[in-house]
Design a protein around this motif. Structure first.
Motif, PDB file in Angstrom:
ATOM      1  N   GLY A 191      25.959 -12.376  29.374  1.00 22.83           N
ATOM      2  CA  GLY A 191      26.798 -13.356  30.055  1.00 22.83           C
ATOM      3  C   GLY A 191      25.978 -14.286  30.920  1.00 22.83           C
ATOM      4  O   GLY A 191      24.748 -14.183  30.993  1.00 22.83           O
ATOM      5  N   VAL A 192      26.661 -15.189  31.587  1.00 21.47           N
ATOM      6  CA  VAL A 192      26.014 -16.107  32.506  1.00 21.47           C
ATOM      7  C   VAL A 192      25.462 -15.332  33.703  1.00 21.47           C
ATOM      8  O   VAL A 192      24.391 -15.623  34.208  1.00 21.47           O
ATOM      9  N   PHE A 193      26.191 -14.318  34.139  1.00 19.47           N
ATOM     10  CA  PHE A 193      25.865 -13.567  35.343  1.00 19.47           C
ATOM     11  C   PHE A 193      25.427 -12.132  35.051  1.00 19.47           C
ATOM     12  O   PHE A 193      24.490 -11.629  35.667  1.00 19.47           O
ATOM     13  N   LEU A 194      26.067 -11.479  34.105  1.00 15.76           N
ATOM     14  CA  LEU A 194      25.829 -10.063  33.832  1.00 15.76           C
ATOM     15  C   LEU A 194      25.540  -9.825  32.357  1.00 15.76           C
ATOM     16  O   LEU A 194      26.001 -10.565  31.506  1.00 15.76           O
ATOM     17  N   ASP A 195      24.806  -8.749  32.099  1.00 21.97           N
ATOM     18  CA  ASP A 195      24.595  -8.276  30.729  1.00 21.97           C
ATOM     19  C   ASP A 195      25.163  -6.863  30.618  1.00 21.97           C
ATOM     20  O   ASP A 195      25.102  -6.089  31.583  1.00 21.97           O
ATOM     21  N   VAL A 196      25.693  -6.537  29.453  1.00 24.37           N
ATOM     22  CA  VAL A 196      26.147  -5.174  29.186  1.00 24.37           C
ATOM     23  C   VAL A 196      25.172  -4.561  28.189  1.00 24.37           C
ATOM     24  O   VAL A 196      24.863  -5.158  27.149  1.00 24.37           O
ATOM     25  N   VAL A 197      24.680  -3.380  28.524  1.00 22.42           N
ATOM     26  CA  VAL A 197      23.641  -2.716  27.750  1.00 22.42           C
ATOM     27  C   VAL A 197      24.151  -1.359  27.268  1.00 22.42           C
ATOM     28  O   VAL A 197      24.870  -0.668  27.991  1.00 22.42           O
ATOM     29  N   ALA A 198      23.777  -0.985  26.063  1.00 26.10           N
ATOM     30  CA  ALA A 198      24.077   0.346  25.527  1.00 26.10           C
ATOM     31  C   ALA A 198      22.747   0.998  25.147  1.00 26.10           C
ATOM     32  O   ALA A 198      22.017   0.481  24.301  1.00 26.10           O
ATOM     33  N   GLN A 216      25.054   8.335  24.640  1.00 23.38           N
ATOM     34  CA  GLN A 216      25.004   6.887  24.865  1.00 23.38           C
ATOM     35  C   GLN A 216      25.332   6.614  26.318  1.00 23.38           C
ATOM     36  O   GLN A 216      26.244   7.206  26.892  1.00 23.38           O
ATOM     37  N   ARG A 217      24.587   5.691  26.919  1.00 27.57           N
ATOM     38  CA  ARG A 217      24.824   5.239  28.293  1.00 27.57           C
ATOM     39  C   ARG A 217      25.069   3.741  28.257  1.00 27.57           C
ATOM     40  O   ARG A 217      24.221   2.987  27.808  1.00 27.57           O
ATOM     41  N   GLU A 218      26.247   3.331  28.706  1.00 27.46           N
ATOM     42  CA  GLU A 218      26.598   1.923  28.781  1.00 27.46           C
ATOM     43  C   GLU A 218      26.573   1.520  30.249  1.00 27.46           C
ATOM     44  O   GLU A 218      27.093   2.240  31.107  1.00 27.46           O
ATOM     45  N   TYR A 219      25.969   0.377  30.527  1.00 26.77           N
ATOM     46  CA  TYR A 219      25.893  -0.066  31.915  1.00 26.77           C
ATOM     47  C   TYR A 219      25.746  -1.576  31.990  1.00 26.77           C
ATOM     48  O   TYR A 219      25.409  -2.236  31.013  1.00 26.77           O
TER      49      TYR A 219
END
Length: 150
Positions: free
Chosen positions: A16-23, A35-38
């Motif tokens: 995103g513009v501000f945040l990323d979502v990672v798996a 799996q860890r999503e953050y």
């Protein structure tokens, strides 16, 4: 006992513009995998700006995810490569229109350790001088001097 989880692989599933979502796939201490999503966050600051011994500046603003107004200490996200104190100085000026002659780092907060790497550096600001606010485009807030007794 070593409780460390070891990263096996990582994938950014949303940028995103501000945040990323990672798996991430990780190896657990017992050898199993999970799996860890953050959320990957750029970091932020919060400021406790004291107008005088008994008065602190707060800001009132609308927070879209919770669909309501909040009274908060001034805060903001770090720009890439920006030192936390510089972020705090910039945010106090932009949001409240003040510069502080005295700065003190209070603590590092990790408010969402279960799902984000966000770190917030908390600063105390004293001996304030009003220089005029310079809000970012699309930023709307009200500055509120509040007595500590309140």
């Amino acid at each position: 006992m070593d409780l460390t989880e070891h990263k096996l692989s990582s994938q950014t599933v949303y940028r995103g513009v501000f945040l990323d979502v990672v798996a991430d796939q990780v190896r657990l201490p017992d050898g199993a995998t999970a799996q860890r999503e953050y959320i990957r966050h750029p970091g932020a600051v919060m400021i406790l700006p004291f107008l005088d011994r008994d008065t602190v500046l707060l800001v009132r603003q609308y927070r879209y995810p919770l669909s309501r107004h909040f009274e908060e200490v001034p805060a903001g996200k770090a720009n890439e490569g920006e030192e936390p104190l510089k972020t705090a100085q910039r945010e106090l000026r932009e949001e409240c229109g003040y510069q502080a002659k005295e700065w003190r780092r209070v603590a590092t907060l990790h408010p969402c350790i279960g799902y984000s790497n966000e770190a917030i550096e908390l600063f105390l600001a004293r001996d304030l001088v009003h220089v005029g606010a310079a809000l970012d485009a699309g930023e709307f807030l009200e500055v509120m001097p509040v007595g500590l007794a309140e």
